[in-house]
Scaffold this active site. Structure first.
Site, PDB file in Angstrom:
ATOM      1  N   TYR A  22       0.832  -1.207   0.000  1.00  0.00           N
ATOM      2  CA  TYR A  22       0.000   0.000   0.000  1.00  0.00           C
ATOM      3  C   TYR A  22       0.869   1.261   0.000  1.00  0.00           C
ATOM      4  CZ  TYR A  22      -4.200  -2.773   1.005  1.00  0.00           C
ATOM      5  OH  TYR A  22      -5.240  -3.668   0.938  1.00  0.00           O
TER       6      TYR A  22
ATOM      7  N   LYS B 233       3.141 -15.410   2.335  1.00  0.00           N
ATOM      8  CA  LYS B 233       3.236 -16.150   1.071  1.00  0.00           C
ATOM      9  C   LYS B 233       4.728 -16.393   0.813  1.00  0.00           C
ATOM     10  CE  LYS B 233       1.248 -17.893  -2.614  1.00  0.00           C
ATOM     11  NZ  LYS B 233       0.404 -19.091  -2.543  1.00  0.00           N
TER      12      LYS B 233
ATOM     13  N   ASP C  48      -2.965 -18.417   1.413  1.00  0.00           N
ATOM     14  CA  ASP C  48      -4.053 -19.017   0.617  1.00  0.00           C
ATOM     15  C   ASP C  48      -4.747 -20.139   1.397  1.00  0.00           C
ATOM     16  OD1 ASP C  48      -1.584 -20.230   0.303  1.00  0.00           O
ATOM     17  OD2 ASP C  48      -1.713 -20.482  -1.866  1.00  0.00           O
TER      18      ASP C  48
ATOM     19  N   ASP D 114      -5.660  -6.908   5.443  1.00  0.00           N
ATOM     20  CA  ASP D 114      -6.858  -6.218   4.947  1.00  0.00           C
ATOM     21  C   ASP D 114      -7.857  -7.243   4.404  1.00  0.00           C
ATOM     22  OD1 ASP D 114      -8.628  -4.368   4.004  1.00  0.00           O
ATOM     23  OD2 ASP D 114      -7.290  -3.448   2.537  1.00  0.00           O
TER      24      ASP D 114
ATOM     25  N   ASP E 161     -11.629  -8.982   6.339  1.00  0.00           N
ATOM     26  CA  ASP E 161     -12.993  -8.905   5.785  1.00  0.00           C
ATOM     27  C   ASP E 161     -13.603 -10.304   5.692  1.00  0.00           C
ATOM     28  OD1 ASP E 161     -12.649  -6.136   5.406  1.00  0.00           O
ATOM     29  OD2 ASP E 161     -13.700  -6.163   3.482  1.00  0.00           O
TER      30      ASP E 161
HETATM   31  N1  LIG Z   1     -11.489   2.193   5.944  1.00  0.00           N
HETATM   32  C1  LIG Z   1     -12.144   2.659   4.906  1.00  0.00           C
HETATM   33  O1  LIG Z   1     -12.569   3.777   4.871  1.00  0.00           O
HETATM   34  C2  LIG Z   1     -12.418   1.727   3.789  1.00  0.00           C
HETATM   35  C3  LIG Z   1     -12.948   2.233   2.641  1.00  0.00           C
HETATM   36  N2  LIG Z   1     -13.301   1.396   1.616  1.00  0.00           N
HETATM   37  C4  LIG Z   1     -13.946   2.030   0.461  1.00  0.00           C
HETATM   38  O2  LIG Z   1     -15.360   1.842   0.592  1.00  0.00           O
HETATM   39  C5  LIG Z   1     -15.965   1.861  -0.693  1.00  0.00           C
HETATM   40  C6  LIG Z   1     -16.921   0.685  -0.855  1.00  0.00           C
HETATM   41  O3  LIG Z   1     -16.166  -0.515  -0.848  1.00  0.00           O
HETATM   42  P1  LIG Z   1     -16.802  -1.976  -0.795  1.00  0.00           P
HETATM   43  O4  LIG Z   1     -15.878  -2.902  -1.444  1.00  0.00           O
HETATM   44  O5  LIG Z   1     -18.213  -1.902  -1.259  1.00  0.00           O
HETATM   45  O6  LIG Z   1     -16.741  -2.389   0.746  1.00  0.00           O
HETATM   46  P2  LIG Z   1     -17.687  -1.997   1.971  1.00  0.00           P
HETATM   47  O7  LIG Z   1     -17.025  -2.522   3.165  1.00  0.00           O
HETATM   48  O8  LIG Z   1     -18.014  -0.555   1.948  1.00  0.00           O
HETATM   49  O9  LIG Z   1     -19.059  -2.815   1.710  1.00  0.00           O
HETATM   50  C7  LIG Z   1     -19.082  -4.188   1.401  1.00  0.00           C
HETATM   51  C8  LIG Z   1     -20.497  -4.744   1.640  1.00  0.00           C
HETATM   52  O10 LIG Z   1     -20.732  -4.791   3.052  1.00  0.00           O
HETATM   53  C9  LIG Z   1     -21.851  -4.006   3.395  1.00  0.00           C
HETATM   54  N3  LIG Z   1     -21.538  -3.255   4.635  1.00  0.00           N
HETATM   55  C10 LIG Z   1     -20.378  -2.638   4.923  1.00  0.00           C
HETATM   56  N4  LIG Z   1     -20.468  -2.043   6.114  1.00  0.00           N
HETATM   57  C11 LIG Z   1     -21.707  -2.285   6.586  1.00  0.00           C
HETATM   58  C12 LIG Z   1     -22.406  -1.930   7.771  1.00  0.00           C
HETATM   59  N5  LIG Z   1     -21.830  -1.191   8.728  1.00  0.00           N
HETATM   60  N6  LIG Z   1     -23.673  -2.360   7.928  1.00  0.00           N
HETATM   61  C13 LIG Z   1     -24.262  -3.108   6.992  1.00  0.00           C
HETATM   62  N7  LIG Z   1     -23.655  -3.487   5.838  1.00  0.00           N
HETATM   63  C14 LIG Z   1     -22.388  -3.081   5.647  1.00  0.00           C
HETATM   64  C15 LIG Z   1     -22.065  -3.030   2.241  1.00  0.00           C
HETATM   65  O11 LIG Z   1     -23.405  -2.619   2.153  1.00  0.00           O
HETATM   66  C16 LIG Z   1     -21.578  -3.845   1.058  1.00  0.00           C
HETATM   67  O12 LIG Z   1     -22.616  -4.644   0.561  1.00  0.00           O
HETATM   68  C17 LIG Z   1     -14.797   1.852  -1.702  1.00  0.00           C
HETATM   69  O13 LIG Z   1     -14.622   3.154  -2.174  1.00  0.00           O
HETATM   70  C18 LIG Z   1     -13.604   1.421  -0.872  1.00  0.00           C
HETATM   71  O14 LIG Z   1     -12.374   1.902  -1.337  1.00  0.00           O
HETATM   72  C19 LIG Z   1     -13.156   0.037   1.710  1.00  0.00           C
HETATM   73  C20 LIG Z   1     -12.618  -0.501   2.847  1.00  0.00           C
HETATM   74  C21 LIG Z   1     -12.156   0.294   3.951  1.00  0.00           C
HETATM   75  C1  LIG Z   2      -7.096   2.262   2.262  1.00  0.00           C
HETATM   76  C2  LIG Z   2      -8.172   1.283   2.455  1.00  0.00           C
HETATM   77  C3  LIG Z   2      -9.457   1.646   1.919  1.00  0.00           C
HETATM   78  C4  LIG Z   2      -7.806   0.068   3.105  1.00  0.00           C
HETATM   79  C5  LIG Z   2      -8.821  -0.865   3.637  1.00  0.00           C
HETATM   80  O1  LIG Z   2      -9.606  -1.482   2.951  1.00  0.00           O
HETATM   81  C6  LIG Z   2      -8.825  -1.130   5.068  1.00  0.00           C
HETATM   82  O2  LIG Z   2      -7.985  -0.618   5.800  1.00  0.00           O
HETATM   83  O3  LIG Z   2      -9.676  -1.905   5.520  1.00  0.00           O
HETATM   84 MG   LIG Z   3     -10.394  -3.256   4.008  1.00  0.00          MG
END
Ligand SMILES: NC(=O)C1=CN([C@@H]2O[C@H](COP(=O)(O)OP(=O)(O)OC[C@H]3O[C@@H](n4cnc5c(N)ncnc54)[C@H](O)[C@@H]3O)[C@@H](O)[C@H]2O)C=CC1
Ligand SMILES: CC(C)CC(=O)C(=O)O
Ligand SMILES: [Mg+2]
Length: 372
Positions: free
Chosen positions: A143, A192, A225, A250, A254
């Protein structure tokens, strides 16, 4: 008079403001019941919200506020509307982690309430009893390595650098956590090493640290893996501490969130050291492990528990208030176990229930008032 603790709140994008509002409401109950713990909340923008307002995902002013704060509570960043590869919301979060030097990301994976076992997509006998903490290295690896975007030549490249110093400090932190358990917990390192040079450096360094400094602890190695397979086949084999690098941590965390039933349930705390082990200021950034969930934003249906439990981690790690942190954990458990709602606890839709974000928040606050 009680010294005021400053908490910087960074709501971020999409569901971010909904979930930080819930966590702040819960922290305000703690403050009300514990006048000796005075909290001051200061809100700043990050991610897409900051791009829209200031043209950059993280301003120097926000970094300064976070560095001066006693703790930082983050919602989530990102969304499909910010498309410029050179100005992405996620870059703001990466820069914040680097600026705060929070190199250790703790992601506990367990059941906030045992009754949640029935929400797991895994069979009950597979899921029950899972209790480990993913210790993810947070400021190194791919990252933060040099990268080359596709500039029209059809080629792109990311690099995955790690140094012995970066691996040594996270290995020591994982060992410190493992030693806090009674009996000491086993540590499983995921990598890995059959392919990647950086993973071989991790193995060599962790082997040395554990052999020389923590010979009483068990250190196991598992390729990432096959670890992904174990998470769904026999997740209890990972119980204890799971030590891994930035990208692997990361992804696997999930996947692990499916064990208790939803990505919306799991919290995290990122630290620049172990508060109990140093006299230097330790920075602390807490956030749920999920992203900004644009698909459900603005409907009032988000599960706020991962963020509320992150507020608990903030009390534990940044504000030295373990009893209050425990009270939040207990309040969450009571709400999830509350059989008065259709005989099956108060759940948001991601867990198959009908409760709204506001219902969960209100119920947690009410339980917390009784406990404190
Ligand atoms: N730490 C951060 O701010 C992070 C930001 N992102 C960003 O978020 C955006 C969306 O990414 P996605 O791959 O869709 O991952 P996401 O984690 O936002 O969502 C994945 C799935 O889980 C569900 N979900 C997530 N949090 C939830 C909650 N609190 N309650 C109920 N359902 C929940 C969502 O509705 C979706 O269907 C992207 O722009 C990504 O880069 C992704 C991971 C971490
Ligand atoms: C920079 C991110 C969006 C990283 C991520 O997905 C996380 O920390 O869970
Ligand atoms: Mg993440």
């Amino acid at each position: 008079m009680a010294a005021t603790k400053k908490i910087v709140v960074l709501p971020g994008d999409h569901i971010g403001p909904e979930i930080t509002n819930s966590a702040v409401e819960v922290l305000k109950v703690v403050e009300k019941r514990r006048p000796e713990l005075k909290l001051e909340f200061e809100e700043h923008k990050i991610g897409g919200a900051s791009i829209d307002a200031f043209g950059t995902p993280l301003t120097d002013e926000t970094i300064k506020a976070c560095l001066e704060a006693d703790g930082v509570l983050l919602g989530s960043v990102g969304g499909p509307e910010w498309t410029d590869p050179n100005c992405r919301p996620e870059q703001g979060l990466l820069k914040l982690r680097k600026s705060m030097n929070v190199w250790a990301n703790l992601r506990p994976c367990n059941f906030a309430s045992e009754s949640l076992v029935k929400c797991s997509p895994l069979r009950e006998e597979v899921a029950k009893g899972v209790d480990f903490c993913v210790v993810r290295e947070l400021t190194g690896g791919c990252y933060f390595g040099d990268r080359k975007e596709d500039t029209g030549d059809g080629k792109a490249c990311d690099t995955w650098p790690y140094s012995v110093e970066e691996v040594t400090r996270i290995a020591r932190l994982a060992a410190w956590l493992a030693k806090r358990s009674n009996p000491p917990a086993p540590v499983t390192m995921l990598d890995k090493a059959n392919v990647l040079a950086s993973s071989r450096l991790w193995r060599k360094t962790c082997t040395k640290v554990f052999k020389e400094e923590f010979p009483e602890l068990t250190l196991n190695f598992q390729l990432i893996d096959s670890a992904a397979m174990l998470v769904v086949k026999s997740p209890r084999t990972l119980n204890g501490v799971v030590l891994t690098d930035n990208l692997f941590g990361d992804i696997i965390s999930d996947e692990c969130s499916c064990i208790p039933g939803s990505l919306g349930l799991l919290p995290s705390a990122s630290l620049s050291g172990v508060p109990q082990e140093t006299s230097e200021k330790v920075h602390c950034l807490v956030e749920p492990i999920h992203g900004s969930a644009p698909d459900i934003a603005g409907k009032g249906i988000v599960n706020p528990i991962g963020t509320i439990l992150s507020a608990s981690l903030l009390l534990r790690w940044a504000l030295n208030a373990p009893a209050e942190a425990q009270a939040i954990d207990d309040a969450v458990r009571k709400v999830l176990d509350d059989k008065s709602i259709g005989g099956r606890g108060l759940y948001t839709r991601d867990l198959g229930g009908e409760a709204m974000t506001a219902d969960i928040t209100k119920a947690v606050c009410e339980e917390l008032e009784k406990l404190l």
